[in-house]
Design a protein around this motif. Sequence first.
Motif, mmCIF file in Angstrom:
data_model
loop_
_atom_site.group_PDB
_atom_site.id
_atom_site.type_symbol
_atom_site.label_atom_id
_atom_site.label_comp_id
_atom_site.label_asym_id
_atom_site.label_seq_id
_atom_site.Cartn_x
_atom_site.Cartn_y
_atom_site.Cartn_z
ATOM 1 N N SER A 311 0.834 -1.212 0.000
ATOM 2 C CA SER A 311 0.000 0.000 0.000
ATOM 3 C C SER A 311 0.864 1.255 0.000
ATOM 4 O O SER A 311 0.586 2.210 -0.732
ATOM 5 C CB SER A 311 -0.905 0.023 1.240
ATOM 6 N N TYR A 312 1.905 1.228 0.822
ATOM 7 C CA TYR A 312 2.804 2.384 0.876
ATOM 8 C C TYR A 312 3.485 2.596 -0.474
ATOM 9 O O TYR A 312 3.538 3.708 -0.999
ATOM 10 C CB TYR A 312 3.844 2.190 1.978
ATOM 11 N N LEU A 313 3.951 1.503 -1.050
ATOM 12 C CA LEU A 313 4.591 1.595 -2.361
ATOM 13 C C LEU A 313 3.618 2.166 -3.396
ATOM 14 O O LEU A 313 3.985 3.038 -4.199
ATOM 15 C CB LEU A 313 5.066 0.198 -2.795
ATOM 16 N N HIS A 314 2.386 1.691 -3.357
ATOM 17 C CA HIS A 314 1.373 2.205 -4.283
ATOM 18 C C HIS A 314 1.152 3.710 -4.079
ATOM 19 O O HIS A 314 0.990 4.462 -5.042
ATOM 20 C CB HIS A 314 0.067 1.430 -4.086
ATOM 21 N N ASP A 315 1.176 4.127 -2.818
ATOM 22 C CA ASP A 315 0.976 5.544 -2.503
ATOM 23 C C ASP A 315 2.108 6.428 -3.035
ATOM 24 O O ASP A 315 1.857 7.544 -3.484
ATOM 25 C CB ASP A 315 0.893 5.748 -0.976
ATOM 26 N N VAL A 316 3.349 5.949 -2.934
ATOM 27 C CA VAL A 316 4.479 6.811 -3.317
ATOM 28 C C VAL A 316 4.795 6.748 -4.809
ATOM 29 O O VAL A 316 5.572 7.556 -5.315
ATOM 30 C CB VAL A 316 5.777 6.491 -2.513
ATOM 31 N N LEU A 317 4.173 5.811 -5.501
ATOM 32 C CA LEU A 317 4.509 5.607 -6.910
ATOM 33 C C LEU A 317 4.323 6.858 -7.779
ATOM 34 O O LEU A 317 5.160 7.125 -8.654
ATOM 35 C CB LEU A 317 3.694 4.428 -7.462
ATOM 36 N N PRO A 318 3.283 7.662 -7.543
ATOM 37 C CA PRO A 318 3.164 8.882 -8.341
ATOM 38 C C PRO A 318 4.343 9.840 -8.146
ATOM 39 O O PRO A 318 4.731 10.552 -9.069
ATOM 40 C CB PRO A 318 1.862 9.512 -7.836
ATOM 41 N N ASP A 319 4.936 9.853 -6.953
ATOM 42 C CA ASP A 319 6.059 10.759 -6.683
ATOM 43 C C ASP A 319 7.409 10.169 -7.078
ATOM 44 O O ASP A 319 8.391 10.891 -7.207
ATOM 45 C CB ASP A 319 6.100 11.106 -5.185
ATOM 46 N N ALA A 320 7.464 8.866 -7.184
ATOM 47 C CA ALA A 320 8.710 8.200 -7.585
ATOM 48 C C ALA A 320 8.334 7.189 -8.673
ATOM 49 O O ALA A 320 8.302 6.001 -8.455
ATOM 50 C CB ALA A 320 9.348 7.503 -6.370
ATOM 51 N N PRO A 321 7.990 7.721 -9.847
ATOM 52 C CA PRO A 321 7.342 6.893 -10.876
ATOM 53 C C PRO A 321 8.300 5.963 -11.609
ATOM 54 O O PRO A 321 8.501 6.093 -12.815
ATOM 55 C CB PRO A 321 6.722 7.928 -11.810
ATOM 56 N N PHE A 322 8.864 5.040 -10.891
ATOM 57 C CA PHE A 322 9.755 4.054 -11.501
ATOM 58 C C PHE A 322 9.054 2.709 -11.565
ATOM 59 O O PHE A 322 8.976 1.987 -10.568
ATOM 60 C CB PHE A 322 11.067 3.966 -10.712
ATOM 61 N N TYR A 323 8.493 2.398 -12.690
ATOM 62 C CA TYR A 323 7.804 1.123 -12.867
ATOM 63 C C TYR A 323 7.589 0.876 -14.353
ATOM 64 O O TYR A 323 7.733 1.787 -15.169
ATOM 65 C CB TYR A 323 6.463 1.094 -12.123
ATOM 66 N N GLN A 324 7.291 -0.389 -14.668
ATOM 67 C CA GLN A 324 6.916 -0.735 -16.033
ATOM 68 C C GLN A 324 5.405 -0.940 -16.058
ATOM 69 O O GLN A 324 4.801 -1.270 -15.042
ATOM 70 C CB GLN A 324 7.561 -2.062 -16.449
ATOM 71 N N GLU A 325 4.821 -0.773 -17.221
ATOM 72 C CA GLU A 325 3.391 -1.018 -17.337
ATOM 73 C C GLU A 325 3.187 -2.380 -17.973
ATOM 74 O O GLU A 325 3.570 -2.606 -19.120
ATOM 75 C CB GLU A 325 2.739 0.071 -18.176
ATOM 76 N N LEU A 326 2.608 -3.294 -17.225
ATOM 77 C CA LEU A 326 2.370 -4.635 -17.746
ATOM 78 C C LEU A 326 0.948 -4.751 -18.299
ATOM 79 O O LEU A 326 -0.021 -4.431 -17.611
ATOM 80 C CB LEU A 326 2.545 -5.690 -16.653
ATOM 81 N N ASP A 327 0.888 -5.237 -19.499
ATOM 82 C CA ASP A 327 -0.393 -5.492 -20.172
ATOM 83 C C ASP A 327 -0.853 -6.875 -19.699
ATOM 84 O O ASP A 327 -0.646 -7.874 -20.350
ATOM 85 C CB ASP A 327 -0.125 -5.438 -21.689
ATOM 86 N N MET A 328 -1.414 -6.903 -18.481
ATOM 87 C CA MET A 328 -1.619 -8.173 -17.810
ATOM 88 C C MET A 328 -3.040 -8.691 -17.891
ATOM 89 O O MET A 328 -3.296 -9.882 -17.691
ATOM 90 C CB MET A 328 -1.215 -8.039 -16.336
#
Lengths: 350, 350
Positions: A311-328
């Motif tokens: 949950s915390y990671l999800h919350d901070v993701l907009p401020d530290a936008p390091f992720y890939q987008e998976l077409d899952m």
Amino acid sequence: MSRENLNIVPFVSVDDMMRIVLAIGVEDFLKGLAEKVETDFCRWESFDKTARIASHSKDGVIELMPVSDGERYAFKYVNGHPKNMREGLQTVTAFGVLSDVGNGYPILISEMTILTALRTAATSAVVAKYLAPKNAKTMAIIGNGAQSEFQAMAFRGLLGIEKLKLFDIDRTASEKCRTNLGRFGFDIEVCSSGEDAVEGADIITTVTADKQYATILTDNMVGPGVHINAVGGDCPGKTELHADILMRSDIFVEFPPQTRIEGEIQQLPNDHPVTELWQVMTGAAEGRRNESQITLFDSVGFATEDFSALSYLHDVLPDAPFYQELDMLADPDEPRDLFGMLLRKEAASS
Amino acid sequence: MSRENLNIVPFVSVDDMMRIVLAIGVEDFLKGLAEKVETDFCRWESFDKTARIASHSKDGVIELMPVSDGERYAFKYVNGHPKNMREGLQTVTAFGVLSDVGNGYPILISEMTILTALRTAATSAVVAKYLAPKNAKTMAIIGNGAQSEFQAMAFRGLLGIEKLKLFDIDRTASEKCRTNLGRFGFDIEVCSSGEDAVEGADIITTVTADKQYATILTDNMVGPGVHINAVGGDCPGKTELHADILMRSDIFVEFPPQTRIEGEIQQLPNDHPVTELWQVMTGAAEGRRNESQITLFDSVGFATEDFSALSYLHDVLPDAPFYQELDMLADPDEPRDLFGMLLRKEAASS
């Protein structure tokens, strides 16, 4: 995330996790995560604490640990294979998924080896806020492996721990820990025995990795008033403390049914009194009562902490936008036309 | 996959899954998958059939379905949220993971919405090989939604079904199904009632989507000798067949404890005789005995079929290499130095 791309699930890789932690700062990340862990402990009864499901084999175990608060659902996949170390592999690997309970869609998938190290340390520090002696400045860390630096940073962030006394049966581990923590301004002493390390420590953190009944701390090593943060004993057959210490301590646990199987208290009768941490944090139970009491956090790691971490990671993701987008998730324009989506893919490719 | 990049887990996205299926060919993929399903049914007793773990909420359910054969471990994440349809979302989404039991490392992560549609159809066709009347040529499909075309293709591939009689209460669904299947050389008739559809059919496939006790087939519609492939009734409170049909049929199921809760037979007493399919496939139990017998496959979908699907996908990946490589598992040079890995990342980035 808008409705249009609900089929896309953000994925935080090991590399992205490091970038996120570094962008926020290790200590700030631990402090933010600790706040989440504490908040979630304080609403303990809102969680559906499903038992973990373990698949045992000759060489190890693979577990799924699901938990939900009615709004979000999380599970962690984690294995434990002691023999992996000998083959140059991780003994434990982990990843996790966070989902929206309302529509069942996953909203985050993340590596959880680093994240688990962070949440374990954050939880230890949150607990110590309630149990450690006032103005604790010195912490002994016995076992200077992968978890040790995270513990040090979390205790610095939340309790202001400045002095570390390190001991490991492998001195190179202690030196690694000292080197890694060098830049953060700790006063660090590498000790030549467990006895030396605990001398003068307000907090004793045990975080060794042996998968066996070990005795890292014996009774004579523990003086009145200390807080013991026992992190390393976390599965059946793996303990770190002599039972005599347990008998002198007030013992605090995450979730008694799990801790009685996995924690230090597996050495004690099943009815030995323990206090649940969520009750301490909500004020329903007492934490530290006086200066001479020995408090013991018998840490095993519980699914709600992984929930808090995701949950915390999800919350901070907009401020530290390091992720890939998976077409899952398949998202045909017309839900009844999955096959047509396949045919249109063919037409588009040819 | 070599030891050096065990931290990398191949991920098959929705788009990649379509590319893989198209590269192999829909019918060949279904045939290959069916072979895997059949092989795995024949070694039924080698699987550790852990119960699924469901997390129920007001609007739906999220389930984890783990299974292991001692070499490989698989689990599927699947949700079921009937209200999603009204909001333009998938009622069911799914993804899955395949792992190596020996070291606990995940070796594949994949979308499973398309893959589940394929494995459901492949399983139906494998079962029909054992139960359908000899030389069946005509299949009625009642319910022409997302699963219908996959069923048609699997029955064509494994049984040589050439003629389809389609019925859906929404005629546009039938027309969609006819259009999608047009190129594959079926003789297709869109019918105006369930009665019309079953007239002259050797096999009756019911695959409607209503989440309720429905009666897609009534007793008078089912003549002697047919095989009923009942796919749509797959959770408590969702059935498609009138109980009188069940009483006239010999009923074949995947895993009785699950089917008695989720399948058509939830309408019957708990001791109503059923035959386990793995026993039919191994020859331990009889399948179709004569030309007048009505056989019924009460399909609900079982975890071993997802295991078979993920294993098959893993097998074909080298020949249809459409996937991304996910850096999912922390792999420090020195397992005890997770924190150092973080610091080296910072040094490398600055």
